[in-house]
Write a protein that holds these residues in place. Structure first.
Motif, mmCIF file in Angstrom:
data_model
loop_
_atom_site.group_PDB
_atom_site.id
_atom_site.type_symbol
_atom_site.label_atom_id
_atom_site.label_comp_id
_atom_site.label_asym_id
_atom_site.label_seq_id
_atom_site.Cartn_x
_atom_site.Cartn_y
_atom_site.Cartn_z
ATOM 1 N N PHE A 93 18.023 39.897 -2.741
ATOM 2 C CA PHE A 93 18.441 40.353 -3.557
ATOM 3 C C PHE A 93 19.762 40.389 -3.992
ATOM 4 O O PHE A 93 19.846 39.740 -4.969
ATOM 5 C CB PHE A 93 17.466 41.196 -4.076
ATOM 6 C CG PHE A 93 17.743 41.747 -5.646
ATOM 7 C CD1 PHE A 93 17.044 40.691 -6.506
ATOM 8 C CD2 PHE A 93 18.088 42.440 -6.171
ATOM 9 C CE1 PHE A 93 17.050 41.452 -7.680
ATOM 10 C CE2 PHE A 93 18.539 43.336 -7.200
ATOM 11 C CZ PHE A 93 17.839 42.866 -8.249
ATOM 12 N N VAL A 94 20.522 41.277 -3.231
ATOM 13 C CA VAL A 94 21.783 41.748 -3.563
ATOM 14 C C VAL A 94 22.732 40.538 -3.288
ATOM 15 O O VAL A 94 23.516 40.373 -4.465
ATOM 16 C CB VAL A 94 22.220 42.937 -2.564
ATOM 17 C CG1 VAL A 94 23.627 42.723 -2.722
ATOM 18 C CG2 VAL A 94 20.918 43.294 -2.096
ATOM 19 N N GLU A 137 7.685 41.117 -5.335
ATOM 20 C CA GLU A 137 7.685 39.772 -4.724
ATOM 21 C C GLU A 137 8.286 40.181 -3.254
ATOM 22 O O GLU A 137 8.479 39.332 -2.339
ATOM 23 C CB GLU A 137 8.082 38.587 -5.235
ATOM 24 C CG GLU A 137 7.289 37.984 -6.347
ATOM 25 C CD GLU A 137 7.517 37.159 -7.671
ATOM 26 O OE1 GLU A 137 8.593 36.569 -6.943
ATOM 27 O OE2 GLU A 137 6.992 36.287 -8.383
ATOM 28 N N LEU A 138 9.731 40.310 -2.746
ATOM 29 C CA LEU A 138 10.038 40.638 -2.035
ATOM 30 C C LEU A 138 10.160 41.412 -1.049
ATOM 31 O O LEU A 138 10.629 41.811 -0.217
ATOM 32 C CB LEU A 138 11.866 40.452 -2.652
ATOM 33 C CG LEU A 138 12.358 39.343 -3.369
ATOM 34 C CD1 LEU A 138 14.328 40.086 -4.178
ATOM 35 C CD2 LEU A 138 12.565 38.585 -2.925
ATOM 36 N N ALA A 139 9.099 42.851 -1.667
ATOM 37 C CA ALA A 139 8.563 43.611 -0.611
ATOM 38 C C ALA A 139 8.258 43.412 0.803
ATOM 39 O O ALA A 139 8.249 43.930 1.359
ATOM 40 C CB ALA A 139 7.452 44.774 -1.894
ATOM 41 N N GLY A 140 7.564 42.362 0.653
ATOM 42 C CA GLY A 140 7.293 42.052 1.902
ATOM 43 C C GLY A 140 7.673 40.815 2.811
ATOM 44 O O GLY A 140 7.550 40.916 4.130
ATOM 45 N N GLY A 152 21.566 37.346 -4.397
ATOM 46 C CA GLY A 152 21.771 36.751 -5.762
ATOM 47 C C GLY A 152 22.358 36.753 -7.133
ATOM 48 O O GLY A 152 22.810 36.735 -7.523
ATOM 49 N N TYR A 153 21.908 38.684 -6.861
ATOM 50 C CA TYR A 153 22.541 38.809 -7.532
ATOM 51 C C TYR A 153 24.445 39.197 -7.472
ATOM 52 O O TYR A 153 25.160 38.804 -8.867
ATOM 53 C CB TYR A 153 22.433 40.478 -7.993
ATOM 54 C CG TYR A 153 21.990 41.950 -9.068
ATOM 55 C CD1 TYR A 153 21.321 41.858 -9.763
ATOM 56 C CD2 TYR A 153 23.712 41.695 -8.775
ATOM 57 C CE1 TYR A 153 21.493 42.621 -11.273
ATOM 58 C CE2 TYR A 153 23.710 42.892 -10.652
ATOM 59 C CZ TYR A 153 22.436 43.133 -11.147
ATOM 60 O OH TYR A 153 22.568 43.582 -12.624
ATOM 61 N N LEU A 154 24.678 39.265 -6.609
ATOM 62 C CA LEU A 154 25.891 39.166 -6.756
ATOM 63 C C LEU A 154 26.374 38.225 -5.967
ATOM 64 O O LEU A 154 27.492 38.107 -5.536
ATOM 65 C CB LEU A 154 26.906 40.484 -6.020
ATOM 66 C CG LEU A 154 26.810 41.428 -6.280
ATOM 67 C CD1 LEU A 154 26.829 43.596 -5.177
ATOM 68 C CD2 LEU A 154 27.018 41.841 -7.597
ATOM 69 N N SER A 155 26.179 36.339 -7.557
ATOM 70 C CA SER A 155 26.809 35.514 -6.797
ATOM 71 C C SER A 155 27.647 34.811 -8.222
ATOM 72 O O SER A 155 27.265 35.641 -8.921
ATOM 73 C CB SER A 155 24.959 34.773 -6.620
ATOM 74 O OG SER A 155 24.598 34.300 -7.457
ATOM 75 N N PRO A 156 28.798 34.472 -7.570
ATOM 76 C CA PRO A 156 29.651 33.020 -8.532
ATOM 77 C C PRO A 156 27.772 32.595 -9.942
ATOM 78 O O PRO A 156 28.513 32.824 -11.054
ATOM 79 C CB PRO A 156 29.955 32.365 -7.883
ATOM 80 C CG PRO A 156 30.520 32.914 -7.026
ATOM 81 C CD PRO A 156 28.890 33.541 -6.006
#
Length: 194
Positions: free
Chosen positions: A87-88, A76-79, A90-94
């Motif tokens: 994404f990064v 979904e983020l590809a465009g 969000g992934y590395l979020s508290p």
């Protein structure tokens, strides 16, 4: 006695896999038995064997499903030009750090998968390859070979940073680990292909 149709059986299996995903990431692969996993899905132990031959089969299906969800998000983020870095972040979020139950299976279970049965390791390996491919398409759309290497590096940084941040009991130091993971990925992406 009425028999359930194929659609009902598939829905029941999906429900089992979804609820197992949350429980396994919360308690670990060995943290819950079949009875608990079935109770979470609102089912009895008897229902389990209509869908899976063993707990490892359920774990393998669950991990594959969880990583497929991650692939959908990446696709979904590809465009979007900033999709991968969003994404990064969000992934590395508290928030992700503090919610293993609803987060990434790699961040919650990778050390256990490495010591699991061949069926679980195979399911993880096959599924993570798809995640790597989707991530490579985001980090280097025109250069799949260099993109794949960078995607593997990004996954290593993401998962390692998340696991370390979860293990550290000092909130500030844990937040620093997350921020350094983001910085490391930015540096990796800026580096020339090698």
């Amino acid at each position: 006695m009425a028999r359930y149709g194929k659609e009902h059986k598939e829905e029941t299996r999906r429900r089992m896999v979804k609820s197992a995903g949350r429980r396994l990431k919360k308690d670990g692969l060995d943290g819950s038995g079949v009875a608990t996993l079935m109770a979470d899905a609102g089912l009895t132990n008897g229902a389990f064997y209509a869908h899976f031959a063993s707990k490892d089969d359920l774990i393998a299906a669950t991990i594959a499903d969880q990583l497929q969800q991650q692939r959908v998000l990446l696709q979904e983020l590809a465009g979007e030009s900033d999709g991968f870095m969003r994404f990064v972040h969000g992934y590395l979020s508290p928030e992700h750090r503090d919610d293993a139950e609803n987060g990434c299976p790699s961040g919650a279970l990778l050390d256990e998968v490495a010591r699991s049965s061949p069926v679980v390791r195979r399911a993880y390996s096959e599924s993570i390859r798809g995640v790597v491919d989707d991530m490579a398409a985001l980090v280097a759309p025109g250069a799949p070979a260099s993109g794949r290497g960078k995607a593997l590096g990004c996954i290593a940084i993401l998962v390692g940073s998340l696991q370390l941040a979860r293990a550290i009991d000092d909130p500030q130091e844990s937040a620093t680990v997350l921020a350094e993971g983001v910085r490391s990925i930015s540096a990796l992406l800026a580096a020339p292909p090698g």
